[in-house]
Design a protein around this motif. Structure first.
Motif, PDB file in Angstrom:
ATOM      1  N   ASP A 100       0.837  -1.195   0.000  1.00  0.00           N
ATOM      2  CA  ASP A 100       0.000   0.000   0.000  1.00  0.00           C
ATOM      3  C   ASP A 100       0.880   1.256   0.000  1.00  0.00           C
ATOM      4  N   ASP A 101       0.314   2.341  -0.515  1.00  0.00           N
ATOM      5  CA  ASP A 101       0.990   3.652  -0.494  1.00  0.00           C
ATOM      6  C   ASP A 101       2.380   3.566  -1.090  1.00  0.00           C
ATOM      7  N   GLU A 124      -4.014   4.289  -6.881  1.00  0.00           N
ATOM      8  CA  GLU A 124      -4.962   4.697  -5.841  1.00  0.00           C
ATOM      9  C   GLU A 124      -5.418   6.133  -6.077  1.00  0.00           C
TER      10      GLU A 124
HETATM   11 MG    MG Z   1      -3.068   3.590   0.111  1.00  0.00          MG
END
Ligand code: MG
Ligand code: C2E
Ligand code: MG
Ligand code: MG
Length: 291
Positions: free
Chosen positions: A180-181, A237
């Motif tokens: 993530d990220d 995202e």
């Molecule tokens: Mg994220």
């Protein structure tokens, strides 16, 4: 100490402290109650394959229906849960409820792909973290390959000791893994290559400037190309605009999540979304992209 005072202990103790500290202590007490009284709720946000026009996953995002403050987002309470250790029961609650909901959609024959759940660093550092996940899968009956766990790049890098074994254990169970990220945590691609991630989720900070911001455009283009060659899927995202969608398709990033496709929504609304027929891919997206 305050905890031993019983029901009103926190609030009594808090009266001698600054507003900030008092606020925090009240929030901690409230969070204990939230867990006990089911004030938490999951919202789900679709992850889309833009070329095929279908839902490939749903990310479970926790919210807190606070009796006085209304609906709170994770940024308002996850950090406190992490500092106090409450993230352990909270994380288990989230995973259990996400798995149960996934089974409901599965039983209804609704195509949601995988259910994606966020995991925090404290959950990786606890004892037997992989066994905890396996136990929840066994208890709920969800197949491991319907679950994806998301760990942020920052946590992966901060926990260089613990993360690799955790990830390998999950992979052995058949669980999909997403970082993530991605792009915010300074990992090297050489290090990443040794970890069993299936998907890199490009942080929304790089998407928001697309397509005009040249640095963002170059970074997203490069990440997509490199990650692809290393065998990772790439998901963008925070996709909010049609122009961003077109840019991403142009550089070969087919997977996306963002307000353009759907806001995080309660289970019932998500059921309605899943009942709608898949959007057919637009002809103009097919033409220049090749096979
Ligand atoms: Mg994220
Ligand atoms: P995340 O995992 O990176 O989740 C994506 C966040 O971006 C979500 O915020 C989502 O609502 C938001 N988002 C989605 N599409 C868009 C868009 O098009 N534009 C913009 N500006 N934002 C978009 P949310 O729900 O507030 O969650 C924030 C963070 O809290 C999550 O970031 C995740 O790190 C954490 N979190 C959420 N649920 C959980 C959980 O159950 N456990 C743990 N440990 N962390 C969680
Ligand atoms: Mg996430
Ligand atoms: Mg985030």
């Amino acid at each position: 100490q305050a905890r031993e005072c019983g029901g009103n202990g926190y609030r009594h103790y808090a009266s001698a402290l600054s507003d900030y500290a008092r606020e925090r202590i009240v929030l901690i007490a409230d969070l204990h109650r939230a867990l006990a009284e089911d004030e938490l709720v999951l919202h789900y946000q679709p992850q889309i394959d833009m070329r095929r026009g279908c839902v490939i996953g749903l990310e479970a995002l926790v919210r807190w229906r606070h009796p006085q403050r209304g609906l709170l987002g994770p940024d308002q309470f996850i950090h406190i849960a992490e500092e106090t250790g409450l993230i352990i029961p909270l994380g288990e609650w989230v995973l259990r409820h996400a798995c149960r909901q996934a089974l409901i959609w599965q039983a209804a024959g609704l195509p949601f792909g995988r259910i994606a759940v966020n995991v925090s660093g404290a959950q990786i550092q606890r004892r037997n973290p992989v066994e905890t996940v396996a136990a929840i899968l066994a208890e709920t009956g969800l197949a491991a390959d319907r679950l994806e766990l998301e760990v942020t790049e920052t946590v992966v890098m901060d926990l260089r000791q613990e993360a690799p074994a955790f990830l390998a254990g999950l992979k052995r169970l058949g669980i999909a893994l997403a970082m993530d990220d991605f792009g915010t945590g300074y990992s090297s691609l050489a290090y990443l290559k040794g970890l069993p991630f299936d998907t890199l989720k490009i942080d929304k900070g790089f998407i928001s400037g697309l397509p005009e911001d040249e640095a963002s455009a170059a970074i997203v283009d490069a990440i997509t190309a490199l990650a692809g060659r290393l065998g990772f899927k790439v998901l963008a995202e925070g996709v909010e605009t049609e122009a961003q969608r077109r840019f991403l398709l142009g550089v070969g990033c087919d997977l996306a999540q963002g307000f353009l496709f759907g806001h995080p929504a309660p289970a019932e609304e998500t059921t309605t979304l899943l009942r709608q027929p898949a959007t057919p891919p637009r002809p103009e997206d097919q033409g220049h992209l090749g096979p």
